[in-house]
Design an enzyme around this catalytic site. Structure first.
Site, PDB file in Angstrom:
ATOM      1  N   GLY A  31       0.761  -1.255  -0.100  1.00  4.85           N
ATOM      2  CA  GLY A  31      -0.016   0.032  -0.054  1.00  4.85           C
ATOM      3  C   GLY A  31       0.844   1.288   0.102  1.00  4.85           C
ATOM      4  O   GLY A  31       0.318   2.363   0.200  1.00  4.85           O
TER       5      GLY A  31
ATOM      6  N   TYR B 290      13.245  -0.673  -9.734  1.00  8.79           N
ATOM      7  CA  TYR B 290      12.319   0.153 -10.036  1.00  8.79           C
ATOM      8  C   TYR B 290      12.199   0.166 -11.633  1.00  8.79           C
ATOM      9  O   TYR B 290      12.983   0.647 -12.049  1.00  8.79           O
ATOM     10  CB  TYR B 290      12.343   1.418  -9.278  1.00  8.79           C
ATOM     11  CG  TYR B 290      11.215   2.310  -9.570  1.00  8.79           C
ATOM     12  CD1 TYR B 290       9.893   1.879  -9.151  1.00  8.79           C
ATOM     13  CD2 TYR B 290      11.240   3.441 -10.298  1.00  8.79           C
ATOM     14  CE1 TYR B 290       8.853   3.050  -9.335  1.00  8.79           C
ATOM     15  CE2 TYR B 290      10.404   4.453 -10.626  1.00  8.79           C
ATOM     16  CZ  TYR B 290       9.069   3.962 -10.119  1.00  8.79           C
ATOM     17  OH  TYR B 290       7.977   4.871 -10.321  1.00  8.79           O
TER      18      TYR B 290
ATOM     19  N   GLU C 155       2.324 -12.511 -14.496  1.00  7.81           N
ATOM     20  CA  GLU C 155       1.303 -13.511 -14.588  1.00  7.81           C
ATOM     21  C   GLU C 155       0.692 -14.035 -15.646  1.00  7.81           C
ATOM     22  O   GLU C 155       0.926 -13.910 -16.729  1.00  7.81           O
ATOM     23  CB  GLU C 155      -0.110 -12.850 -13.573  1.00  7.81           C
ATOM     24  CG  GLU C 155      -0.925 -12.088 -14.493  1.00  7.81           C
ATOM     25  CD  GLU C 155      -1.846 -11.472 -13.712  1.00  7.81           C
ATOM     26  OE1 GLU C 155      -1.979 -11.152 -12.634  1.00  7.81           O
ATOM     27  OE2 GLU C 155      -3.023 -11.375 -14.422  1.00  7.81           O
TER      28      GLU C 155
ATOM     29  N   ASN D  98      -2.617 -15.656 -17.419  1.00  5.32           N
ATOM     30  CA  ASN D  98      -3.918 -15.949 -17.797  1.00  5.32           C
ATOM     31  C   ASN D  98      -4.285 -17.300 -18.357  1.00  5.32           C
ATOM     32  O   ASN D  98      -4.040 -17.664 -19.687  1.00  5.32           O
ATOM     33  CB  ASN D  98      -4.503 -14.772 -18.721  1.00  5.32           C
ATOM     34  CG  ASN D  98      -4.017 -13.291 -17.956  1.00  5.32           C
ATOM     35  OD1 ASN D  98      -3.917 -12.441 -18.417  1.00  5.32           O
ATOM     36  ND2 ASN D  98      -4.472 -13.267 -16.327  1.00  5.32           N
TER      37      ASN D  98
ATOM     38  N   ARG E 210      -6.806 -18.778 -19.986  1.00  7.34           N
ATOM     39  CA  ARG E 210      -8.018 -18.577 -20.578  1.00  7.34           C
ATOM     40  C   ARG E 210      -7.599 -17.906 -21.899  1.00  7.34           C
ATOM     41  O   ARG E 210      -6.441 -17.559 -22.129  1.00  7.34           O
ATOM     42  CB  ARG E 210      -9.113 -17.676 -19.863  1.00  7.34           C
ATOM     43  CG  ARG E 210      -8.512 -16.183 -19.529  1.00  7.34           C
ATOM     44  CD  ARG E 210      -9.763 -15.561 -19.060  1.00  7.34           C
ATOM     45  NE  ARG E 210      -9.022 -14.378 -18.183  1.00  7.34           N
ATOM     46  CZ  ARG E 210      -8.479 -13.273 -18.514  1.00  7.34           C
ATOM     47  NH1 ARG E 210      -8.252 -13.196 -19.925  1.00  7.34           N
ATOM     48  NH2 ARG E 210      -7.813 -12.414 -17.776  1.00  7.34           N
TER      49      ARG E 210
END
Lengths: 156, 453
Positions: B162, B200, B287, B289, B291
């Protein structure tokens, strides 16, 4: 039609479980719910024989009765519709007499049929006082959301 | 495989119905009450109504969908994208009930669905991830590590996220100064001041590789896409190929995706997403996916493949005789998502009746949609109403074709983002392909709607 979902009912069940109430009755639109902590309040139903029933054979789909059939029934005949897609069963188990017969008097909490979704059985209640005038679906048939199941003549 | 249940709505349901019919398969559309009159419902061999309009009582109920498949005699189920498409529970329910799931195995969905598990897979397959340190004891250790991986770096709190405990440092001096501050901030926020360090990425592009596992161990790729044009992590424009990538990087990117999904014997369509660091010319795994994705048409346009058809063929156990050498890319494709949203009112969804719908047509122009004049855009679902895709020999010509198509696109009755897309695609940065994932929100949108002069 109402917006109550199975999840809402689950939430109600949880609330009831964790309360010190002994009974709860709820009526919203077409939905009626009766909960009791007493084991004698309702006899439990054995669904095991349904569980392995073969899926309904694939037939050419009959036009699902989604819209009220104009002119087919008097105005005071009230439609009971499927709350979701599933398999329709008229009796608590195979071979048993149906929950309701034509001409039978029903009360709001009278069970009319079961709708099965992946071996989960949900009861459909009459929701009103009257007389069963039409049964519009065959036992073991696939019904769709909002499909007409019964016509009940309202008590005058 | 002979009858497929299509468990979705909108353009992808229509796309699947048509692809299945073209293969000689029968189709059953499982729709909500709101979609009974849709184009997909018209074209499918049969429609069943699952439940009322809200998705949780219809499209998101796996039991309803699988029950519908079994009760209508379907031996396969295509989940499309969104809704239940990446729920391992749906794939498992299909597996347990003898319904072929047009997608990966439930085990694969689980293996890549969890972020940490996916990172472990990536690491084991030798796929690059954002370089990061272990816990750091003090500023000296941080500076030493940063000097090793190179600046800029960002500190992160070990105990939470956060933005607390995050300091971006471009050199040793600012890192040494910022380290204590970040540590105190983390300690205050999470009760633990432990920090670690990550590289970064100042200017990042979102790039992704389209793959298809044939189910026999082979994993093919269909090139990569650049989806950097995003708003709040929602893609708005997607391109193929990612023309900003040097060829050598592109080759490494494809290999990384194939290695990753090959390591779990992945079956059917999937996408591996990466962050591309423009300055360093390096990429890091984000990541998977598991699908088919919204933006699959741009990959189809440059390879000539029909990915939905391939999905069905792989699921049917008859993978096409396709070799990686057969998949050759040609030209450049761009997709823009046409949304029922009002950009001038904070992208507020604008459902309603479409009173005029004049879609662009022409060579190299493709429109994937289930909308026609008179259609009602329902308030219950995602606001995407169409995908406008163009293809041309190179990016400048594809951009020109896209701008012409957007100019010709007429929609009335509801607000859309077409006007915004016309301006974005006329912007010098877009024309020069000088973009990154923050461009739309930090460069373009702050000045959108201002009078020009």
């Amino acid at each position: 039609m109402n917006d109550i979902t199975p999840r809402d009912i689950e939430a109600l069940l949880e609330t009831f479980e964790s309360s010190n109430w002994s009974e709860m009755k709820l009526k919203i639109d077409g939905l009626e719910l009766f909960l009791s902590k007493s084991p004698d309040a309702r006899s439990s139903v054995d669904f095991s024989e349904y569980a392995d029933k073969a899926p309904a054979p694939v037939a050419a789909p009959a036009a699902p009765a989604l819209a009220p059939q104009h002119g087919a029934a008097p105005d005071h005949w009230i439609a009971v519709r499927a709350p979701n897609l599933g398999t329709f069963y008229r009796s608590p188990k195979p071979g048993a007499p149906p929950y309701v017969a034509l001409g039978q008097k029903v009360e709001p909490m009278t069970e009319l049929c079961l709708i099965e979704v992946m071996k989960l059985f949900t009861s459909v209640f009459a929701g009103l006082s009257g007389t069963v005038r039409r049964v519009l679906v065959e036992d073991g048939e696939l019904v769709e959301f909002n499909q007409l199941l019964f016509l009940i003549e309202l008590d005058s | 495989m002979r009858r497929v249940l299509v468990a979705n709505r909108g353009e992808i349901a229509l796309r699947i119905v048509r692809a299945a019919k073209a293969l000689g398969l029968e189709t059953v559309l499982a729709a909500s009450a709101a979609d009974r009159e849709s184009v997909a419902a018209r074209e499918a061999d049969r429609v069943v109504t699952l439940g009322p309009a809200p998705a949780r009582a219809s499209y998101l109920d796996a039991n309803l969908v699988v029950h519908a498949a079994k009760a209508t005699g379907c031996d396969a189920l295509h989940p499309g994208y969104g809704f239940l498409s990446e729920r391992a529970s749906l794939a498992r329910l299909c597996e347990e009930n003898g319904v072929t799931f047009v997608g990966p195995t439930s085990a694969s969905i689980e293996a890549v669905g969890d972020k940490l598990a996916a990172r472990r897979l990536a690491k084991a397959a030798g796929v690059a991830m954002t370089p990061g340190s272990a816990k750091l004891a003090n500023a000296d250790e941080a500076v030493a590590f940063a000097s090793e991986i190179g600046f800029p770096v960002v500190t992160k709190a070990s105990a939470g996220g956060g933005g607390r405990g995050m300091v971006v440092a471009h050199d040793a001096k600012s890192l040494a100064a910022g380290f204590e501050r970040a540590s105190v901030e983390a300690k205050e926020a999470f009760g633990d001041g432990t920090l670690y360090l990550e590289r970064y990425v100042e200017r990042a592009r979102h790039v992704e590789v389209q793959v298809l596992g044939l189910g026999d161990g082979r994993v093919l790729h269909f090139g990569e896409r650049d989806c950097s044009m995003q708003r709040r992590y929602q893609k708005m424009i997607e391109e193929a190929p990612a023309s900003a990538l040097p060829d050598a990087t592109r080759t490494r990117l494809h290999k990384a995706a194939v290695d990753l999904l090959g390591s779990i014997n992945y079956r059917n369509a999937g996408t591996v997403e990466f962050l591309y660091d423009v300055e360093r010319d390096d990429f890091y795994f984000m990541e998977v996916n598991a699908r088919i994705q919204v933006e699959h048409p741009v990959s189809e346009m440059i390879t000539g493949a029909d990915l939905i058809r391939l999905q069905l063929e792989v699921a049917a156990g008859s993978p096409p005789r396709l070799d990686q050498r057969d998949i050759v890319t040609s030209g450049h494709a761009i997709e823009t998502r046409i949304l029922a949203e009002d950009p001038r009112r904070g992208f507020l969804p604008s459902p309603g009746r479409i009173t005029r719908w004049r879609a662009p047509q022409g060579e190299g122009v493709r429109l994937d949609t289930a909308i026609e004049e008179g259609s009602l855009v329902s308030p219950y679902y995602d606001s995407m109403i169409a995908k406008l895709i163009v293809h041309a020999p190179d990016r400048p010509r594809a951009v020109a074709r896209l701008r012409g198509a957007l100019e010709a696109f007429e929609v009335a009755g509801i607000a859309t983002n077409i006007g915004l897309l016309r301006e974005v695609t006329a912007h010098p940065d877009f024309l020069a392909n000088q973009l990154d994932t923050r461009w739309l929100e930090s460069v373009f949108l702050p000045h959108y709607g201002e009078p020009r002069g």
